[in-house]
Design a protein around this motif. Sequence first.
Motif, short mmCIF file in Angstrom:
data_model
loop_
_atom_site.label_atom_id
_atom_site.label_comp_id
_atom_site.label_asym_id
_atom_site.label_seq_id
_atom_site.Cartn_x
_atom_site.Cartn_y
_atom_site.Cartn_z
N ASP A 93 0.85 -1.18 0.00
CA ASP A 93 0.00 0.00 0.00
C ASP A 93 0.89 1.24 0.00
O ASP A 93 2.08 1.12 -0.30
N GLU A 94 0.36 2.39 0.37
CA GLU A 94 1.19 3.60 0.34
C GLU A 94 2.27 3.59 1.42
O GLU A 94 3.24 4.32 1.33
N TRP A 95 2.13 2.73 2.44
CA TRP A 95 3.13 2.65 3.52
C TRP A 95 4.14 1.54 3.29
O TRP A 95 5.20 1.52 3.90
N MET A 96 3.78 0.59 2.45
CA MET A 96 4.67 -0.53 2.18
C MET A 96 4.61 -0.83 0.68
O MET A 96 3.63 -1.38 0.19
N LEU A 97 5.63 -0.43 -0.04
CA LEU A 97 5.67 -0.61 -1.48
C LEU A 97 5.96 -2.07 -1.83
O LEU A 97 6.46 -2.82 -1.00
N PRO A 98 5.68 -2.50 -3.07
CA PRO A 98 5.97 -3.89 -3.46
C PRO A 98 7.46 -4.21 -3.33
O PRO A 98 8.30 -3.32 -3.46
N PRO A 99 7.78 -5.46 -3.08
CA PRO A 99 9.18 -5.83 -2.88
C PRO A 99 9.98 -5.85 -4.17
O PRO A 99 9.49 -6.27 -5.22
N GLU A 100 11.19 -5.37 -4.07
CA GLU A 100 12.16 -5.50 -5.15
C GLU A 100 12.95 -6.79 -4.93
O GLU A 100 13.43 -7.42 -5.85
N PHE A 101 13.06 -7.18 -3.65
CA PHE A 101 13.83 -8.34 -3.23
C PHE A 101 13.24 -8.82 -1.91
O PHE A 101 12.87 -8.00 -1.07
N SER A 102 13.11 -10.13 -1.71
CA SER A 102 12.60 -10.62 -0.43
C SER A 102 13.23 -11.95 -0.08
O SER A 102 13.67 -12.70 -0.95
N ARG A 103 13.28 -12.23 1.22
CA ARG A 103 13.76 -13.49 1.76
C ARG A 103 12.86 -13.90 2.91
O ARG A 103 12.43 -13.06 3.71
N VAL A 104 12.55 -15.18 3.01
CA VAL A 104 11.74 -15.71 4.10
C VAL A 104 12.68 -16.02 5.26
O VAL A 104 13.61 -16.80 5.12
N VAL A 105 12.44 -15.38 6.40
CA VAL A 105 13.29 -15.53 7.57
C VAL A 105 12.73 -16.61 8.51
O VAL A 105 13.47 -17.39 9.07
N GLU A 106 11.41 -16.63 8.68
CA GLU A 106 10.74 -17.66 9.49
C GLU A 106 9.47 -18.08 8.77
O GLU A 106 8.80 -17.25 8.16
N TYR A 107 9.13 -19.36 8.90
CA TYR A 107 7.90 -19.85 8.29
C TYR A 107 7.41 -21.05 9.09
O TYR A 107 8.15 -22.01 9.29
N GLY A 155 12.67 1.03 -4.33
CA GLY A 155 13.24 2.27 -3.80
C GLY A 155 14.25 2.00 -2.70
O GLY A 155 14.74 2.92 -2.08
N ALA A 156 14.53 0.73 -2.40
CA ALA A 156 15.63 0.30 -1.52
C ALA A 156 15.42 0.57 -0.03
O ALA A 156 16.36 0.82 0.68
N GLN A 157 14.21 0.51 0.49
CA GLN A 157 13.98 0.62 1.93
C GLN A 157 13.83 -0.80 2.48
O GLN A 157 12.97 -1.55 2.04
N ASP A 158 14.67 -1.18 3.45
CA ASP A 158 14.61 -2.52 4.04
C ASP A 158 13.48 -2.60 5.05
O ASP A 158 13.27 -1.67 5.84
N MET A 159 12.76 -3.73 5.06
CA MET A 159 11.65 -3.92 6.00
C MET A 159 11.60 -5.36 6.46
O MET A 159 12.02 -6.27 5.76
N LEU A 160 11.05 -5.55 7.66
CA LEU A 160 10.75 -6.85 8.19
C LEU A 160 9.24 -6.91 8.33
O LEU A 160 8.64 -6.07 8.99
N VAL A 161 8.59 -7.89 7.67
CA VAL A 161 7.14 -7.98 7.62
C VAL A 161 6.70 -9.30 8.24
O VAL A 161 7.27 -10.35 7.94
N GLU A 162 5.66 -9.24 9.07
CA GLU A 162 5.14 -10.44 9.73
C GLU A 162 3.71 -10.69 9.28
O GLU A 162 2.90 -9.76 9.23
N PHE A 163 3.40 -11.94 8.97
CA PHE A 163 2.04 -12.37 8.64
C PHE A 163 1.62 -13.42 9.64
O PHE A 163 2.43 -14.25 10.06
N LYS A 164 0.34 -13.38 10.02
CA LYS A 164 -0.24 -14.42 10.88
C LYS A 164 -1.54 -14.88 10.25
O LYS A 164 -2.17 -14.14 9.51
N LYS A 165 -1.93 -16.11 10.57
CA LYS A 165 -3.19 -16.63 10.05
C LYS A 165 -4.35 -16.12 10.88
O LYS A 165 -4.28 -16.08 12.10
N ASP A 166 -5.43 -15.74 10.18
CA ASP A 166 -6.63 -15.30 10.89
C ASP A 166 -7.49 -16.52 11.22
O ASP A 166 -7.09 -17.67 10.98
#
Length: 125
Positions: free
Chosen positions: A49-63, A76-87
């Motif tokens: 969205d406007e706060w989190m742009l699509p990834p240029e590069f990603s790696r799965v750290v935990e699954y 645009g080269a901003q590094d982020m750590l994103v967490e997803f949980k199941k609803d």
Amino acid sequence: MLRFSTKKLGCGFLGFAVLLLVGNTYGKWELLTLLHGKEVDALLRANSDEWMLPPEFSRVVEYDDHRIVAFMVETGAQDMLVEFKKDSQGNWERSRYRRCIVSNGTPGCFFPWYSLRGLEQVIFR
């Protein structure tokens, strides 16, 4: 009969420890990305969205069955750590994310192998 000096044994042990550390971290992340990378990349793109742009590069750290943690470099080269949980229906939902900035002092969000471009931007500004 083979004889090893203390110096050679120390160097061998140190080399083994470094290989073990790298294999246990980056090796794990590369394997998780190989196994689940397409699914996680699709989740990252769908949740941009406007706060989190699509990834240029990603790696799965935990699954696991209930939680995903992914490291990504936004367009645009901003590094982020994103967490997803199941609803409650079993769908993945973005639960939180944070920007990985070298100056924010969070070592759990700094991945030197993958963050070199972000680090370079901070050093050469």
